[in-house]
Design a protein around this motif. Structure first.
Motif, PDB file in Angstrom:
ATOM      1  N   SER A 299       0.818  -1.215   0.000  1.00 14.14           N
ATOM      2  CA  SER A 299       0.000   0.000   0.000  1.00 14.14           C
ATOM      3  C   SER A 299       0.852   1.266   0.000  1.00 14.14           C
ATOM      4  N   HIS A 300       2.115   1.128  -0.365  1.00 16.76           N
ATOM      5  CA  HIS A 300       3.040   2.265  -0.376  1.00 16.76           C
ATOM      6  C   HIS A 300       2.624   3.292  -1.424  1.00 16.76           C
ATOM      7  N   ALA A 301       2.964   4.551  -1.177  1.00 17.24           N
ATOM      8  CA  ALA A 301       2.605   5.609  -2.120  1.00 17.24           C
ATOM      9  C   ALA A 301       3.351   5.505  -3.441  1.00 17.24           C
ATOM     10  N   ASP A 302       4.528   4.880  -3.429  1.00 11.88           N
ATOM     11  CA  ASP A 302       5.354   4.761  -4.631  1.00 11.88           C
ATOM     12  C   ASP A 302       4.940   3.522  -5.435  1.00 11.88           C
ATOM     13  N   ALA A 303       4.551   3.733  -6.698  1.00 13.41           N
ATOM     14  CA  ALA A 303       4.098   2.619  -7.529  1.00 13.41           C
ATOM     15  C   ALA A 303       5.191   1.573  -7.720  1.00 13.41           C
ATOM     16  N   GLY A 304       6.429   2.001  -7.842  1.00 15.04           N
ATOM     17  CA  GLY A 304       7.526   1.056  -8.016  1.00 15.04           C
ATOM     18  C   GLY A 304       7.681   0.139  -6.814  1.00 15.04           C
ATOM     19  N   VAL A 305       7.494   0.696  -5.617  1.00 16.49           N
ATOM     20  CA  VAL A 305       7.567  -0.123  -4.399  1.00 16.49           C
ATOM     21  C   VAL A 305       6.429  -1.136  -4.390  1.00 16.49           C
ATOM     22  N   ARG A 306       5.235  -0.688  -4.763  1.00 16.99           N
ATOM     23  CA  ARG A 306       4.093  -1.610  -4.787  1.00 16.99           C
ATOM     24  C   ARG A 306       4.319  -2.732  -5.787  1.00 16.99           C
ATOM     25  N   ARG A 307       4.864  -2.401  -6.940  1.00 12.68           N
ATOM     26  CA  ARG A 307       5.091  -3.416  -7.977  1.00 12.68           C
ATOM     27  C   ARG A 307       6.069  -4.485  -7.495  1.00 12.68           C
ATOM     28  N   ILE A 308       7.170  -4.085  -6.877  1.00  8.37           N
ATOM     29  CA  ILE A 308       8.148  -5.057  -6.370  1.00  8.37           C
ATOM     30  C   ILE A 308       7.537  -5.898  -5.257  1.00  8.37           C
ATOM     31  N   ALA A 309       6.708  -5.272  -4.422  1.00  7.03           N
ATOM     32  CA  ALA A 309       6.051  -6.030  -3.353  1.00  7.03           C
ATOM     33  C   ALA A 309       5.119  -7.093  -3.928  1.00  7.03           C
ATOM     34  N   LEU A 310       4.428  -6.759  -5.026  1.00  6.87           N
ATOM     35  CA  LEU A 310       3.571  -7.757  -5.667  1.00  6.87           C
ATOM     36  C   LEU A 310       4.383  -8.942  -6.182  1.00  6.87           C
ATOM     37  N   ILE A 311       5.548  -8.654  -6.760  1.00  7.56           N
ATOM     38  CA  ILE A 311       6.403  -9.735  -7.260  1.00  7.56           C
ATOM     39  C   ILE A 311       6.809 -10.644  -6.105  1.00  7.56           C
ATOM     40  N   GLU A 312       7.189 -10.038  -4.978  1.00  6.68           N
ATOM     41  CA  GLU A 312       7.581 -10.843  -3.811  1.00  6.68           C
ATOM     42  C   GLU A 312       6.383 -11.637  -3.283  1.00  6.68           C
ATOM     43  N   LEU A 313       5.212 -11.035  -3.317  1.00  3.66           N
ATOM     44  CA  LEU A 313       4.004 -11.741  -2.888  1.00  3.66           C
ATOM     45  C   LEU A 313       3.743 -12.954  -3.771  1.00  3.66           C
ATOM     46  N   ALA A 314       3.867 -12.782  -5.080  1.00  4.59           N
ATOM     47  CA  ALA A 314       3.646 -13.897  -5.999  1.00  4.59           C
ATOM     48  C   ALA A 314       4.683 -14.984  -5.794  1.00  4.59           C
TER      49      ALA A 314
END
Length: 321
Positions: free
Chosen positions: A19-34
């Motif tokens: 839920s970070h404000a930075d889209a790049g941070v959110r994208r990397i977090a999604l990759i780690e989640l997957a």
């Protein structure tokens, strides 16, 4: 990002970044989640696909969901086909095309009637290799779609299903469709049955203005395997495009059309090595010893692949003798 209950510590650790404000941070977090490969993480991935503000994050979510066939994932990917950002639509279409289950196909099926042509064509593309019998009827209807990509994908479904009732409509498209790729796809799909009724359409396709359609017609005539195609394929050995000649040579070999021996032997002197190779292999398949002098003369060909094909052909002829 929607808050959801979970006691998975790995997922909990990722929540601040999801839920970070930075889209790049959110994208990397999604990759780690997957990478966790935990079904509990799917709601965050589908939420990101449906509602994240950044197209790059939505596209990443679509890519990451390709390995999952849960109903909520399939529905989320189908909905994303209508996303306003092209990278998201393309990623969702690709992920849907990777699905393997018939259950997923049945969830995709209603989307072939969507108002948007990209959604329709992508849904049909996803259904193609699933070989879902229920897809035949909507695919037949889609052969009259005003958009060429939709018609092309519908042809693909009917070909994969080997849906013989579609042959008359496929023959019509092979001859009359204004789009080259649709004509080419329909020409290939005519090979789904060994049916002499498709020969007129395939012979017409051998005279198509587009060489890609003529090439497909030559290939399909070889697959259909009817000897009546021989004379038309011999004429195709003189096509302006070597790609068409190559497929015609291959088809004549498959048909064992011995009257083509002289024309095939002449191709052993062609300047394109791939064409000489196919001519040699076709001569071997003819099983006619009259091809031996031409093949022996070609044993010294400057291309190693051609020489290999000549050896194979000579062995076939010697075995037949």
């Amino acid at each position: 990002m929607t808050d959801r209950d979970t006691d998975n510590s790995d997922i909990l650790d990722l929540l601040p970044r999801l839920s970070h404000a930075d889209a790049g941070v959110r994208r990397i977090a999604l990759i780690e989640l997957a990478d966790l490969e935990d079904p509990e993480g799917l709601p965050w991935l589908t939420d990101a696909l449906a509602s994240d503000d950044a197209a790059e994050v939505r596209a990443e979510a679509a890519r990451l969901l390709e390995a999952w066939e849960e109903p909520e994932v399939v529905q989320a990917l189908c909905a994303a086909l209508a996303d306003g950002a092209e990278p998201v639509r393309l990623a969702a279409a690709q992920s849907l095309s990777e699905l393997k289950s018939l259950e997923a196909g049945r969830l995709i099926l209603p989307w072939v009637n969507h108002a948007d042509a990209f959604v329709r064509s992508s849904a049909l593309r996803a259904l193609r290799e699933l070989r879902l019998e229920e897809a035949a009827s909507p695919a037949l209807l889609a052969l009259d779609d005003p958009e060429a990509p939709v018609r092309r994908e519908a042809v693909g479904i009917l070909g994969w299903l080997r849906h013989e009732p579609a042959l008359p409509e496929l023959a019509r498209l092979a001859s009359d469709d204004p789009d080259t790729e649709v004509r080419r796809a329909a020409t290939g799909a005519l090979g789904l049955a060994r049916d002499a009724h498709v020969l007129p359409a395939l012979h017409a396709a051998l005279r198509d203005d587009a060489w890609q359609v003529r090439e497909e017609a030559a290939t399909t005539l070889g697959k259909v395997g009817l000897g009546e195609a021989g004379p038309a394929l011999v004429r195709a050995l003189e096509d302006d495009y070597w790609q068409v000649r190559l497929r015609a040579a291959r088809a004549l070999g498959r048909l064992r059309h011995r009257p083509a021996l002289g024309e095939l032997a002449a191709l052993l002197g062609h300047g394109i090595a791939n064409l000489r190779k196919e001519a040699a292999l076709a001569l071997g398949e003819l099983g006619d010893g009259a091809a031996l002098p031409a093949l022996h003369a070609a044993e010294a060909d400057g291309d190693p692949e051609v020489r290999k094909a000549v050896r194979i052909a000579l062995a076939q002829l010697q075995g037949a003798a």
